[in-house]
Design an enzyme around this catalytic site. Structure first.
Site, PDB file in Angstrom:
ATOM      1  N   ASN A  44       9.142   4.165   3.252  1.00 40.11           N
ATOM      2  CA  ASN A  44       9.203   3.749   4.649  1.00 40.11           C
ATOM      3  C   ASN A  44      10.543   3.097   4.904  1.00 40.11           C
ATOM      4  OD1 ASN A  44       6.195   3.308   3.721  1.00 40.11           O
ATOM      5  ND2 ASN A  44       6.194   3.674   5.910  1.00 40.11           N
ATOM      6  N   HIS A  89       9.442   7.049   7.965  1.00 36.88           N
ATOM      7  CA  HIS A  89      10.038   7.137   6.625  1.00 36.88           C
ATOM      8  C   HIS A  89      11.519   7.480   6.824  1.00 36.88           C
ATOM      9  CE1 HIS A  89       6.424   6.953   3.934  1.00 36.88           C
ATOM     10  NE2 HIS A  89       5.855   7.041   5.126  1.00 36.88           N
ATOM     11  N   HIS A 116       5.733   4.617  12.695  1.00 39.85           N
ATOM     12  CA  HIS A 116       5.688   4.531  11.219  1.00 39.85           C
ATOM     13  C   HIS A 116       6.703   5.555  10.708  1.00 39.85           C
ATOM     14  CE1 HIS A 116       3.238   4.159   7.354  1.00 39.85           C
ATOM     15  NE2 HIS A 116       3.903   5.279   7.139  1.00 39.85           N
ATOM     16  N   ARG A 132       0.838  -1.212   0.000  1.00 40.09           N
ATOM     17  CA  ARG A 132       0.000   0.000   0.000  1.00 40.09           C
ATOM     18  C   ARG A 132       0.870   1.258   0.000  1.00 40.09           C
ATOM     19  NH1 ARG A 132      -0.537   4.650   2.667  1.00 40.09           N
ATOM     20  NH2 ARG A 132      -0.113   3.584   4.640  1.00 40.09           N
ATOM     21  N   ASP A 133       1.514   1.556   1.123  1.00 42.27           N
ATOM     22  CA  ASP A 133       2.313   2.791   1.214  1.00 42.27           C
ATOM     23  C   ASP A 133       3.459   2.742   0.210  1.00 42.27           C
ATOM     24  OD1 ASP A 133       2.947   5.250   2.208  1.00 42.27           O
ATOM     25  OD2 ASP A 133       3.444   4.602   4.228  1.00 42.27           O
ATOM     26  N   CYS A 139       5.560   9.583  -0.440  1.00 42.23           N
ATOM     27  CA  CYS A 139       4.183  10.025  -0.182  1.00 42.23           C
ATOM     28  C   CYS A 139       3.778  10.992  -1.277  1.00 42.23           C
ATOM     29  CB  CYS A 139       4.084  10.682   1.187  1.00 42.23           C
ATOM     30  SG  CYS A 139       2.426  11.321   1.499  1.00 42.23           S
TER      31      CYS A 139
HETATM   32  C1  LIG Z   1     -10.728  11.434   1.036  1.00 42.19           C
HETATM   33  C2  LIG Z   1     -11.040  11.785  -0.411  1.00 42.19           C
HETATM   34  C3  LIG Z   1     -11.938  10.734  -1.024  1.00 42.19           C
HETATM   35  C4  LIG Z   1     -11.752  13.126  -0.415  1.00 42.19           C
HETATM   36  O1  LIG Z   1     -11.812  13.621  -1.735  1.00 42.19           O
HETATM   37  P1  LIG Z   1     -12.903  14.691  -2.169  1.00 42.19           P
HETATM   38  O2  LIG Z   1     -12.651  15.012  -3.611  1.00 42.19           O
HETATM   39  O3  LIG Z   1     -12.876  15.816  -1.187  1.00 42.19           O
HETATM   40  O4  LIG Z   1     -14.209  13.807  -1.897  1.00 42.19           O
HETATM   41  P2  LIG Z   1     -15.667  13.819  -2.346  1.00 42.19           P
HETATM   42  O5  LIG Z   1     -16.439  13.172  -1.262  1.00 42.19           O
HETATM   43  O6  LIG Z   1     -16.074  15.204  -2.808  1.00 42.19           O
HETATM   44  O7  LIG Z   1     -15.657  12.840  -3.618  1.00 42.19           O
HETATM   45  C5  LIG Z   1     -15.034  13.174  -4.823  1.00 42.19           C
HETATM   46  C6  LIG Z   1     -15.084  11.977  -5.750  1.00 42.19           C
HETATM   47  O8  LIG Z   1     -14.353  10.876  -5.164  1.00 42.19           O
HETATM   48  C7  LIG Z   1     -15.225   9.747  -4.985  1.00 42.19           C
HETATM   49  N1  LIG Z   1     -14.870   9.104  -3.724  1.00 42.19           N
HETATM   50  C8  LIG Z   1     -14.996   9.581  -2.477  1.00 42.19           C
HETATM   51  N2  LIG Z   1     -14.552   8.695  -1.598  1.00 42.19           N
HETATM   52  C9  LIG Z   1     -14.153   7.611  -2.306  1.00 42.19           C
HETATM   53  C10 LIG Z   1     -13.600   6.364  -1.934  1.00 42.19           C
HETATM   54  N3  LIG Z   1     -13.362   6.060  -0.659  1.00 42.19           N
HETATM   55  N4  LIG Z   1     -13.312   5.481  -2.908  1.00 42.19           N
HETATM   56  C11 LIG Z   1     -13.529   5.779  -4.203  1.00 42.19           C
HETATM   57  N5  LIG Z   1     -14.043   6.963  -4.620  1.00 42.19           N
HETATM   58  C12 LIG Z   1     -14.349   7.860  -3.663  1.00 42.19           C
HETATM   59  C13 LIG Z   1     -16.616  10.345  -4.951  1.00 42.19           C
HETATM   60  O9  LIG Z   1     -17.575   9.364  -5.286  1.00 42.19           O
HETATM   61  C14 LIG Z   1     -16.499  11.434  -5.972  1.00 42.19           C
HETATM   62  O10 LIG Z   1     -16.496  10.851  -7.271  1.00 42.19           O
HETATM   63  P3  LIG Z   1     -17.074  11.654  -8.554  1.00 42.19           P
HETATM   64  O11 LIG Z   1     -18.496  11.983  -8.186  1.00 42.19           O
HETATM   65  O12 LIG Z   1     -16.201  12.898  -8.699  1.00 42.19           O
HETATM   66  O13 LIG Z   1     -16.901  10.669  -9.669  1.00 42.19           O
HETATM   67  C15 LIG Z   1      -9.744  11.925  -1.246  1.00 42.19           C
HETATM   68  O14 LIG Z   1      -9.032  13.048  -0.798  1.00 42.19           O
HETATM   69  C16 LIG Z   1      -8.867  10.714  -1.172  1.00 42.19           C
HETATM   70  O15 LIG Z   1      -9.235   9.637  -1.600  1.00 42.19           O
HETATM   71  N6  LIG Z   1      -7.664  10.874  -0.621  1.00 42.19           N
HETATM   72  C17 LIG Z   1      -6.770   9.742  -0.449  1.00 42.19           C
HETATM   73  C18 LIG Z   1      -5.413  10.215  -0.190  1.00 42.19           C
HETATM   74  C19 LIG Z   1      -4.504   9.042   0.040  1.00 42.19           C
HETATM   75  O16 LIG Z   1      -4.820   7.894  -0.169  1.00 42.19           O
HETATM   76  N7  LIG Z   1      -3.276   9.390   0.489  1.00 42.19           N
HETATM   77  C20 LIG Z   1      -2.271   8.411   0.750  1.00 42.19           C
HETATM   78  C21 LIG Z   1      -2.559   7.600   1.968  1.00 42.19           C
HETATM   79  S1  LIG Z   1      -2.182   8.416   3.516  1.00 42.19           S
HETATM   80  C22 LIG Z   1      -0.527   8.092   3.746  1.00 42.19           C
HETATM   81  O17 LIG Z   1       0.108   7.578   2.881  1.00 42.19           O
HETATM   82  C23 LIG Z   1       0.081   8.419   5.087  1.00 42.19           C
HETATM   83  C24 LIG Z   1       0.289   7.196   5.958  1.00 42.19           C
HETATM   84  C25 LIG Z   1      -1.042   6.566   6.338  1.00 42.19           C
HETATM   85  O18 LIG Z   1       1.029   6.204   5.268  1.00 42.19           O
HETATM   86  C26 LIG Z   1       1.038   7.559   7.242  1.00 42.19           C
HETATM   87  C27 LIG Z   1       2.227   8.503   7.023  1.00 42.19           C
HETATM   88  O19 LIG Z   1       3.265   8.118   6.519  1.00 42.19           O
HETATM   89  O20 LIG Z   1       2.030   9.678   7.349  1.00 42.19           O
END
Ligand SMILES: CC(C)(COP(=O)([O-])OP(=O)([O-])OC[C@H]1O[C@@H](n2cnc3c(N)ncnc32)[C@H](O)[C@@H]1OP(=O)([O-])[O-])[C@@H](O)C(=O)NCCC(=O)NCCSC(=O)C[C@@](C)(O)CC(=O)[O-]
Length: 299
Positions: free
Chosen positions: A249, A209, A207, A15-16, A240
């Protein structure tokens, strides 16, 4: 504080590690990576995420990956879910455990999930209710616990406040993420000391990096603080999408080597782990990010 005698490794490579890769990776290769990792003895693997494919295209096939892996008893196959929609899709894919993710800095929260910290926590409430009803455990992440790419310094009290909220809403464990890898051992200990005032140490995970090469030092510092769960990524895969310049990581192989040197048990086979990491690196055409793997493979 005595160092723990056993450690649980949370493998986040699929995933990450892969979420930031621009090149297409087939479902078969992702499935193979997960299966290789569990065959190496890892008991917890974060397989993918159910986020918007517009935001993180590489994770779009996560349901197919879940359908393809050879699930073994006793192993946790988890996924990241940012909201109720993601949780429901994850449930359809028969995900057994999910993780929600918040940030300790406002700017990172906006860039990563397009909302404030407070809004993100509100968004998790219906997800937590649905997870409880479905008997699915939820892990919590806090990003930017030792610094933010946009806001700079992050106060330990701010980390503690977000971690406390996640724990209070039902996350069984809170993983503290040094998203940009700028933390040091001293800062790590100071941050943990504050967070652990509210959350038992055996409910916290590290966690790290490795951007500044400090991840192993930070893990050792965390061990001295009584932390016994660490996230890592095979071959140090990753970066990221919302933290420019951040490397992957800490490599699982390197963490394993550290733990073996301390006599701490994990149940992971180093040879099989190195083979799993090298295989995915060759597939991606990338250098292996694990120093231990590079050293062993050159012998
Ligand atoms: C949170 C949102 C969805 C908000 O995104 P948004 O654009 O504000 O959301 P929305 O509710 O307005 O929806 C926009 C569109 O996304 C769809 N949608 C809405 N939710 C979903 C879903 N769950 N699955 C699939 N589709 C989804 C929704 O249906 C819509 O589709 P459209 O009508 O435009 O076709 C977006 O910002 C997002 O998906 N962000 C993900 C970011 C991400 O994955 N980042 C990496 C992971 S975090 C990380 O790596 C850190 C970590 C954990 O490892 C720890 C560290 O190291 O710090």
């Amino acid at each position: 504080m005595n160092q723990p005698t056993s450690v649980r490794l949370v493998e986040v490579g699929p995933r990450d590690g892969l979420q930031n890769e621009k090149q297409p990776i087939s479902i078969a290769d992702k499935v193979r990576l997960v299966d290789d990792l569990t065959a190496a003895g890892l008991s917890y693997v974060e397989v993918g995420s159910f986020v918007s494919p517009k935001w993180v295209p590489q994770m779009a096939g996560s349901a197919e990956v879940f359908a393809g892996i050879g699930r073994k008893p006793g192993i946790t196959y988890a996924a990241l879910t940012p909201n109720l929609k993601g949780f429901e899709t994850a449930l359809e894919a028969k995900v057994e455990e999910v993780a929600v993710f918040a940030a300790a800095s406002e700017s990172f929260s906006q860039k990563n999930i397009n909302c404030s910290i407070a809004e993100s926590l509100q968004r998790f409430v219906p997800l937590m209710e649905a997870a409880k009803a479905a008997n699915v455990r939820v892990r919590g992440y806090v990003s930017c616990v030792l610094g933010c790419p946009y806001d700079g310094e992050v106060a330990p009290e701010q980390v503690a406040s977000v971690a406390r909220e996640l724990y209070a809403m039902g996350c069984y464990e809170v993983s503290l993420g040094d998203t940009i890898g700028t933390g040091t051992a001293g800062k790590t200990r100071a941050m943990l000391e504050v967070v652990a005032r509210d959350i038992p140490r055996d409910r916290l995970a590290g966690h790290f990096h490795d951007t500044y090469g400090q991840a192993l030092a930070n893990i050792y510092a965390s061990l001295l603080e009584g932390i016994s769960v660490f996230d890592s990524s095979v071959a140090g895969l990753g970066g990221c999408p919302y933290a420019k310049g951040a490397t992957g990581n800490v490599a699982t192989e390197d963490v394993l080597y550290l733990l073996q040197g301390l006599g701490i048990e994990t149940g992971v086979d180093m040879g099989k782990l190195i083979a799993a990491g090298q295989r995915i690196c060759e597939m991606l055409g990338k250098a292996n990010g694990s120093r231990v793997a590079r050293a062993r493979l050159s012998q």
